[in-house]
Design an enzyme around this catalytic site. Structure first.
Site, mmCIF file in Angstrom:
data_model
loop_
_atom_site.group_PDB
_atom_site.id
_atom_site.type_symbol
_atom_site.label_atom_id
_atom_site.label_comp_id
_atom_site.label_asym_id
_atom_site.label_seq_id
_atom_site.Cartn_x
_atom_site.Cartn_y
_atom_site.Cartn_z
ATOM 1 N N THR A 243 0.850 -1.193 0.000
ATOM 2 C CA THR A 243 0.000 0.000 0.000
ATOM 3 C C THR A 243 0.883 1.238 0.000
ATOM 4 O O THR A 243 2.097 1.162 0.246
ATOM 5 C CB THR A 243 -0.951 -0.015 1.217
ATOM 6 O OG1 THR A 243 -1.836 1.111 1.160
ATOM 7 C CG2 THR A 243 -0.180 0.022 2.538
ATOM 8 N N CYS A 244 0.272 2.389 -0.292
ATOM 9 C CA CYS A 244 1.037 3.658 -0.305
ATOM 10 C C CYS A 244 0.025 4.797 -0.246
ATOM 11 O O CYS A 244 -0.980 4.701 0.457
ATOM 12 C CB CYS A 244 1.933 3.741 -1.541
ATOM 13 S SG CYS A 244 1.039 3.686 -3.115
ATOM 14 N N GLY A 245 0.257 5.874 -0.981
ATOM 15 C CA GLY A 245 -0.691 6.983 -0.999
ATOM 16 C C GLY A 245 -1.848 6.746 -1.948
ATOM 17 O O GLY A 245 -3.009 6.949 -1.601
ATOM 18 N N TRP A 272 -3.909 4.750 0.793
ATOM 19 C CA TRP A 272 -4.273 5.721 1.817
ATOM 20 C C TRP A 272 -5.281 6.753 1.315
ATOM 21 O O TRP A 272 -6.006 7.359 2.110
ATOM 22 C CB TRP A 272 -3.038 6.415 2.384
ATOM 23 C CG TRP A 272 -3.339 7.075 3.700
ATOM 24 C CD1 TRP A 272 -3.475 8.408 3.952
ATOM 25 C CD2 TRP A 272 -3.587 6.409 4.938
ATOM 26 N NE1 TRP A 272 -3.793 8.618 5.277
ATOM 27 C CE2 TRP A 272 -3.856 7.396 5.902
ATOM 28 C CE3 TRP A 272 -3.608 5.061 5.333
ATOM 29 C CZ2 TRP A 272 -4.147 7.098 7.235
ATOM 30 C CZ3 TRP A 272 -3.892 4.753 6.652
ATOM 31 C CH2 TRP A 272 -4.158 5.772 7.583
#
Length: 288
Positions: A243-245, A272
């Site tokens: 996962t990330c932004g 996110w």
């Protein structure tokens, strides 16, 4: 001098490999440059100014599910197929994708192709900056497009939605690994997208994507990658959700995992941008 990782046309290839194969009839190249708004860069304008010979421009924001409120989520199969056909990419082609940062957004397109059941795709290690630094030429000439059909069989095991991630966080049966910077992960700074809370998914681990790269934008060797993940507390016996932004740099983690032979990984497409938006989803702050 940085030692190059071994070439693999299913994950990562060097500028020398691409140069040697540049005239292969079944090679197709994508420039998948994409930048955050605060970078002040226009990816398409830079592509038109100069790109690797034969490259087509892959618009990450347009080749997405525009019905979604979230940024550049994976497109419907039919849309992906039609866009690839329009750009002359189909069955039997070896695809190489690069970006103008070194290794940033190209991994997202690598993951997207794999999501669509395509395995003959590699990221150019070090991207356009390494290509130019190594003395290879760029061009303004558009690629010659020849229509070819692409057979797509979507691999749903490579993507996770918010419900699946919430379940994994609760049951602790997956590693959730976040590619954002440590300050964003810990919730010490505001998110670049307005309206998002700060912090991370409870129980997730932080592997900042830049830590996987050398100074020249190439990916580190497999033994170094493995150490980075294990030092971050990632249990390599469990499957991984990256996962990330907004699902872009998470794909760099996915690529790195594939490079070290860990194939049981998937990507949280909403990342996110989705988790941080909903007040009823739990968040954690501070170190993992």
């Amino acid at each position: 001098m940085t030692k190059s990782a071994p070439d693999d046309p299913k994950t990562l290839v060097s500028t020398d490999w691409l140069s040697e194969h540049l005239k292969d009839p079944d090679l197709r190249i994508f420039d998948a440059s994409w930048y955050l708004p605060d970078a002040g860069r226009d990816a398409r304008a830079e592509f038109e100014k100069g790109h690797i010979p034969g490259a087509r421009f892959f618009d990450i924001d347009e080749i997405s599910d525009l019905r979604s409120e979230l940024p550049h989520t994976a497109p419907p199969v039919e849309k992906f197929m039609s866009r690839m056909r329009a750009m002359g990419v189909g069955d039997g082609h070896q695809v190489v994708v690069y970006d103008g940062s070194g290794l940033f957004s190209a991994a997202r397109v690598w993951w997207l192709f794999r999501l669509m059941g395509q395995t003959n795709i590699a990221v150019l290690d070090g991207g356009l900056p390494k290509w130019v630094a190594d003395g290879h030429k760029t061009t303004k000439t558009p690629a010659t497009i020849r229509d070819r059909h692409m057979t797509v069989k979507q691999r749903t095991d490579l993507v996770k939605d918010v419900t699946q991630v919430a379940r994994a966080a609760k049951l602790k049966d997956h590693n959730i690994v976040d590619a954002r910077s440590p300050a964003r992960f810990r919730g010490e700074i505001e998110e670049p997208r307005e309206g998002l809370r700060s912090g991370h998914i409870p129980g997730s681990r932080n592997v900042f994507y830049q830590d996987l790269l050398n100074a020249d934008g190439t990916m580190k060797q497999a033994n170094a990658l493995r150490t980075i993940f294990t030092d971050a507390g990632v249990d390599m016996q469990k499957p991984v959700i990256t996962t990330c932004g907004s699902g872009v740099t998470a794909a760099i983690l996915s690529l790195a995992l594939e490079r070290i032979g860990k194939t049981d990984h998937s990507l949280y497409d909403g990342s996110w941008s989705e988790w941080g938006m909903y007040a009823d989803l739990p968040i954690a702050t501070g170190a993992a």
